[in-house]
Write an enzyme that holds these catalytic residues in place. Sequence first.
Site, PDB file in Angstrom:
ATOM      1  N   HIS A   1     -14.676  -4.165   0.165  1.00 37.90           N
ATOM      2  CA  HIS A   1     -14.605  -2.844   0.793  1.00 37.90           C
ATOM      3  C   HIS A   1     -14.129  -1.799  -0.199  1.00 37.90           C
ATOM      4  CE1 HIS A   1     -10.454  -4.312   1.434  1.00 37.90           C
ATOM      5  NE2 HIS A   1     -10.050  -3.173   1.939  1.00 37.90           N
TER       6      HIS A   1
ATOM      7  N   GLU B   1      -8.776  -6.942  -3.807  1.00 35.89           N
ATOM      8  CA  GLU B   1      -7.691  -7.698  -3.150  1.00 35.89           C
ATOM      9  C   GLU B   1      -8.019  -9.187  -3.017  1.00 35.89           C
ATOM     10  OE1 GLU B   1      -6.118  -4.076  -0.206  1.00 35.89           O
ATOM     11  OE2 GLU B   1      -7.539  -5.558   0.538  1.00 35.89           O
TER      12      GLU B   1
ATOM     13  N   HIS C   1       0.831  -1.216   0.000  1.00 32.09           N
ATOM     14  CA  HIS C   1       0.000   0.000   0.000  1.00 32.09           C
ATOM     15  C   HIS C   1       0.858   1.254   0.000  1.00 32.09           C
ATOM     16  CE1 HIS C   1      -2.369  -3.249   1.730  1.00 32.09           C
ATOM     17  NE2 HIS C   1      -3.455  -2.576   1.497  1.00 32.09           N
TER      18      HIS C   1
END
Lengths: 279, 117
Positions: free
Chosen positions: A193, A240, A59
């Site tokens: 999400h 992901e 990230h």
Amino acid sequence: MARIVGAITSTHVPALGRAIAQNLQQDPYWKPFFDGFPPVHDWLREVKPDVAVVFYNDHGLNFFLDKMPTFAVGAADEYSNADEGWGIPTLPPFRGDSALSWHLINALVEQEFDLTTCQEMLVDHAFTLPLKLLWPDDEVCPVRTVPVCINTVQFPLPSASRCFKLGQAIGQAVGSWDEDQRVVIIGTGGLSHQLEGKRAGFTNKAFDREFMASLTRDPTWATRYSIEELVELTGTQGVELLMWLAARAALPGKVREVQSNYHIPISNTAAGLMVLENK
Amino acid sequence: MTDSKRRRDIPGTTIFDGEQARKGYALNKMCYSFNSAENRAEFLRDEEAYCRRFGLNEPQRAAIRQRNVLDLLAAGGNVYYLAKFAGIFGLDVQDIGAQQTGMSKDAFKAKLAAAGT
């Protein structure tokens, strides 16, 4: 020969770092998530892995947009965690296994996966926190590790089908590693999400449930979707689930579910956990 | 037909593709620098100078000044790097989510929880 003992797939979110540091495992907000793990700890004590191959997505700790590899494989004997900018405690370094790393790299490039290889690589919460969840009582993670980072930051991302094939190739390569070692495959991220935009806070329980069920029943099920379809169905970070697909694909043949847990929400995330092993 | 025309339109969602990555490079590079505590402190000491050093354009600087996440995204920001900017002010992803959806943090958290029932 090396043997794959099974696969573990788990959500990662930075807030877990704080929850672990503050011992909030039994706090009502966190309990439904942490309660999924004791059966996994029992399973790990039984199968005793020596090494973990970890599919995760960086990230913005190790990689920036100046150089953004699609698939990056760690090839170091140690991987450090570092400050990611929001003050969660940094975990001690993780042991690598450069012999397995190079075995995987050689096998994967032979199979036409054009990899980036990293002899230095910082690992972020997506790598460190799931390992801490799996071995909470060990100061230093007891297994050696090989990080495999899949780009989910900058589009285009590799397709679900491509990530599945990467997982399969890694599974085969581990199976041909001439060492008497037990290997666990880990995939971290998801499930549904979305952090950004007016759709922030989006989750999709029905899709997540179907995806989790597909990993035992019909593992290539999610590969029918394009990346953009997956973003629409699961959110910009829900994509992901590619890490889960790669981890599942590394297990050859039929699998059974050892453990499964699903809870909405932790942080902004629909949290999932599964343990799969070959029948 | 341009790349962006071929793209699927997902409501409330910006796909961080090559176009966004080019547009937001300076902004994201600045936010990436906030992995370092020293850089975070330096930003707080003189925000404007720090933005200048990274060559942010006017819309990017305005969005930084206003701490406006939707504007930062529109200016090419990527949420993973923007999260490091938000971290300077102790804001988490639920604060960011609340701001982007125009809700209070409690209402945003309640919405998340409701999706699980």
